[in-house]
Design an enzyme around this catalytic site. Structure first.
Site, PDB file in Angstrom:
ATOM      1  N   ASN A  14     -39.630  58.539   9.071  1.00 23.24           N
ATOM      2  CA  ASN A  14     -40.179  58.771   7.621  1.00 23.24           C
ATOM      3  C   ASN A  14     -39.914  57.748   6.654  1.00 23.24           C
ATOM      4  O   ASN A  14     -38.696  57.404   6.059  1.00 23.24           O
ATOM      5  CB  ASN A  14     -39.180  60.107   7.206  1.00 23.24           C
ATOM      6  CG  ASN A  14     -39.762  60.458   5.687  1.00 23.24           C
ATOM      7  OD1 ASN A  14     -40.657  59.944   5.326  1.00 23.24           O
ATOM      8  ND2 ASN A  14     -39.159  61.461   4.866  1.00 23.24           N
ATOM      9  N   TRP A  15     -40.949  56.854   6.441  1.00 25.44           N
ATOM     10  CA  TRP A  15     -40.909  55.693   5.622  1.00 25.44           C
ATOM     11  C   TRP A  15     -40.916  56.014   4.170  1.00 25.44           C
ATOM     12  O   TRP A  15     -40.805  55.139   3.223  1.00 25.44           O
ATOM     13  CB  TRP A  15     -42.151  54.769   6.074  1.00 25.44           C
ATOM     14  CG  TRP A  15     -42.031  54.116   7.373  1.00 25.44           C
ATOM     15  CD1 TRP A  15     -40.996  54.316   8.188  1.00 25.44           C
ATOM     16  CD2 TRP A  15     -43.012  53.555   8.141  1.00 25.44           C
ATOM     17  NE1 TRP A  15     -41.189  53.362   9.279  1.00 25.44           N
ATOM     18  CE2 TRP A  15     -42.501  53.086   9.157  1.00 25.44           C
ATOM     19  CE3 TRP A  15     -44.288  53.242   7.647  1.00 25.44           C
ATOM     20  CZ2 TRP A  15     -43.381  52.390  10.138  1.00 25.44           C
ATOM     21  CZ3 TRP A  15     -45.109  52.536   8.606  1.00 25.44           C
ATOM     22  CH2 TRP A  15     -44.614  52.027   9.780  1.00 25.44           C
ATOM     23  N   LYS A  16     -40.930  57.184   3.780  1.00 25.88           N
ATOM     24  CA  LYS A  16     -40.987  57.648   2.223  1.00 25.88           C
ATOM     25  C   LYS A  16     -41.952  56.797   1.335  1.00 25.88           C
ATOM     26  O   LYS A  16     -42.935  56.346   2.012  1.00 25.88           O
ATOM     27  CB  LYS A  16     -39.544  57.719   2.011  1.00 25.88           C
ATOM     28  CG  LYS A  16     -38.718  58.410   2.723  1.00 25.88           C
ATOM     29  CD  LYS A  16     -37.353  58.792   2.125  1.00 25.88           C
ATOM     30  CE  LYS A  16     -36.451  59.519   3.087  1.00 25.88           C
ATOM     31  NZ  LYS A  16     -35.020  60.238   2.633  1.00 25.88           N
ATOM     32  N   HIS A  93     -40.175  68.773   2.522  1.00 24.87           N
ATOM     33  CA  HIS A  93     -38.806  67.794   2.699  1.00 24.87           C
ATOM     34  C   HIS A  93     -38.081  68.024   1.708  1.00 24.87           C
ATOM     35  O   HIS A  93     -38.638  68.490   0.462  1.00 24.87           O
ATOM     36  CB  HIS A  93     -39.448  66.517   2.805  1.00 24.87           C
ATOM     37  CG  HIS A  93     -38.421  65.400   2.948  1.00 24.87           C
ATOM     38  ND1 HIS A  93     -37.657  64.741   1.702  1.00 24.87           N
ATOM     39  CD2 HIS A  93     -37.908  64.659   4.264  1.00 24.87           C
ATOM     40  CE1 HIS A  93     -36.788  64.010   2.384  1.00 24.87           C
ATOM     41  NE2 HIS A  93     -36.898  63.808   3.763  1.00 24.87           N
ATOM     42  N   GLU A  95     -36.908  66.276  -0.550  1.00 28.89           N
ATOM     43  CA  GLU A  95     -37.393  65.439  -1.796  1.00 28.89           C
ATOM     44  C   GLU A  95     -38.592  66.121  -2.485  1.00 28.89           C
ATOM     45  O   GLU A  95     -38.879  65.899  -3.728  1.00 28.89           O
ATOM     46  CB  GLU A  95     -37.472  63.969  -1.443  1.00 28.89           C
ATOM     47  CG  GLU A  95     -36.222  63.261  -1.177  1.00 28.89           C
ATOM     48  CD  GLU A  95     -36.173  61.951  -0.215  1.00 28.89           C
ATOM     49  OE1 GLU A  95     -37.619  61.697   0.087  1.00 28.89           O
ATOM     50  OE2 GLU A  95     -35.122  61.744   0.114  1.00 28.89           O
ATOM     51  N   GLU A 165     -32.002  69.152   7.820  1.00 27.88           N
ATOM     52  CA  GLU A 165     -31.499  67.979   7.245  1.00 27.88           C
ATOM     53  C   GLU A 165     -30.503  68.449   6.084  1.00 27.88           C
ATOM     54  O   GLU A 165     -31.263  68.786   5.013  1.00 27.88           O
ATOM     55  CB  GLU A 165     -32.889  67.134   6.549  1.00 27.88           C
ATOM     56  CG  GLU A 165     -33.876  66.707   7.751  1.00 27.88           C
ATOM     57  CD  GLU A 165     -34.629  65.556   6.964  1.00 27.88           C
ATOM     58  OE1 GLU A 165     -34.482  64.317   7.604  1.00 27.88           O
ATOM     59  OE2 GLU A 165     -35.301  65.648   6.106  1.00 27.88           O
ATOM     60  N   GLY A 171     -29.970  59.833   2.798  1.00 27.99           N
ATOM     61  CA  GLY A 171     -29.834  58.501   2.116  1.00 27.99           C
ATOM     62  C   GLY A 171     -28.327  58.246   1.848  1.00 27.99           C
ATOM     63  O   GLY A 171     -28.029  57.410   0.814  1.00 27.99           O
ATOM     64  N   SER A 206     -28.979  60.474   7.237  1.00 26.20           N
ATOM     65  CA  SER A 206     -28.300  59.177   7.853  1.00 26.20           C
ATOM     66  C   SER A 206     -28.155  59.042   9.014  1.00 26.20           C
ATOM     67  O   SER A 206     -27.240  58.416   9.741  1.00 26.20           O
ATOM     68  CB  SER A 206     -26.883  59.217   7.113  1.00 26.20           C
ATOM     69  OG  SER A 206     -27.123  59.300   5.658  1.00 26.20           O
ATOM     70  N   GLY A 227     -34.812  58.280   8.278  1.00 23.47           N
ATOM     71  CA  GLY A 227     -35.272  57.553   6.730  1.00 23.47           C
ATOM     72  C   GLY A 227     -35.122  56.206   6.914  1.00 23.47           C
ATOM     73  O   GLY A 227     -35.762  55.320   7.567  1.00 23.47           O
ATOM     74  N   GLY A 228     -34.090  55.925   6.130  1.00 22.21           N
ATOM     75  CA  GLY A 228     -33.559  54.352   6.038  1.00 22.21           C
ATOM     76  C   GLY A 228     -33.766  53.569   7.096  1.00 22.21           C
ATOM     77  O   GLY A 228     -34.289  52.398   7.202  1.00 22.21           O
TER      78      GLY A 228
HETATM   79  P1  PGA Z   1     -32.228  59.148   5.796  1.00 24.93           P
HETATM   80  O1  PGA Z   1     -33.457  60.058   5.473  1.00 24.93           O
HETATM   81  O2  PGA Z   1     -32.125  58.980   7.301  1.00 24.93           O
HETATM   82  O3  PGA Z   1     -32.475  57.815   5.004  1.00 24.93           O
HETATM   83  O4  PGA Z   1     -30.967  59.845   5.490  1.00 24.93           O
HETATM   84  C1  PGA Z   1     -33.683  61.039   6.326  1.00 24.93           C
HETATM   85  C2  PGA Z   1     -35.040  61.899   5.728  1.00 24.93           C
HETATM   86  O5  PGA Z   1     -35.042  62.040   4.501  1.00 24.93           O
HETATM   87  O6  PGA Z   1     -35.800  62.369   6.285  1.00 24.93           O
END
Ligand code: PGA
Length: 247
Positions: A14-16, A93, A95, A165, A171, A206, A227-228
């Protein structure tokens, strides 16, 4: 240790709202291409989707509205994603829930529209830090699944794709411990199987090269949503390799 279930692992990036790592190095694309042993899916920004598809990457939209078209400035529909050659879509998600006020009912409507357009929805659920600390994790996750399970009662699908999640792990560098992940995934699978639906449940929050293997080894875990660490081609490759090694 090997992964004993016969469900295929899915490793998702997930590159956001970050630039595509493919922009900085052509060679990076190898990290994100499909693999034989595990499914690999990338959720780029909408602007980077076409380029990713051109390079052979299997893509997903990070969100989309349920309506096909209309006066929704700044939004994009499931219909448009499908037309662009996208295969998957993230629904709900945390967010989107937090920053855009998406409710459980909105998420269920998105899932329905995704299915209507033959996109594979990857539905995200997970409790906040406050809920976690007050021991309400299971209750919250059950509520988040409620509208979705009603949808499954009306409409048959063979398999539901979910990502558990915990919001406090996204994050933050904190990951849920493996016992908690396994028990939450077991609980979620039990709730969904009551509707006679199979489910693949990814863990997200994470995930990085250092912890991917111990998470992917868990029988209850069918993949990870990253994500990250997915923005770094080498890190993402290590996470896929961890999946391949336990598959
Ligand atoms: P993260 O994000 O790996 O940076 O914690 C995961 C996500 O939000 O899907």
């Amino acid at each position: 240790m090997m992964h004993m279930s016969d469900r295929r692992l899915l490793i998702a990036a997930n590159w956001k709202m970050n630039a595509s790592p493919l922009r900085s190095a052509d060679t990076a694309s190898a990290a994100y291409l499909p693999r034989e042993q595990v499914d690999v899916v990338v959720f780029p920004s909408f602007l980077d989707i076409a380029e990713c598809i051109k390079m052979g990457v299997v893509t997903g939209g990070q969100t989309a509205r349920a309506e096909d078209n209309g006066a929704y400035t700044g939004d994009i529909s499931m219909h448009m994603l499908r037309d662009a050659g996208v295969r998957y879509v993230l629904c709900g998600h945390s967010e989107r829930r937090k920053l855009h006020g998406e409710t459980n009912d909105d998420v269920a409507a998105e899932v329905e529209a995704a299915l209507d357009h033959e996109l594979i929805p990857l539905v995200c659920i997970g409790e906040s830090e406050k809920d976690y600390e007050s021991g309400k994790s299971e209750q919250v996750v059950e509520q988040q699944l409620d509208a979705l399970l009603s949808l499954l009662r009306e409409r048959h699908i063979d398999e539901l794709l979910l990502a558990y999640e915990p919001v406090w792990a996204i994050g933050t560098g904190k990951t849920a411990d493996t016992k908690k992940i396994a028990s939450m995934h077991g609980k979620i699978r039990m709730l969904v199987s009551k509707q006679n639906v199979e489910t693949r449940i990814l863990y997200g929050g994470s995930v990085k090269p250092e912890n991917a293997k111990e998470i992917l080894e868990l029988d209850e875990v069918d993949g990870v949503l990253v994500g990250g660490a997915s923005l770094e081609p080498d890190s993402f490759t290590s996470i896929i390799d961890a999946g391949v090694s336990v598959h």
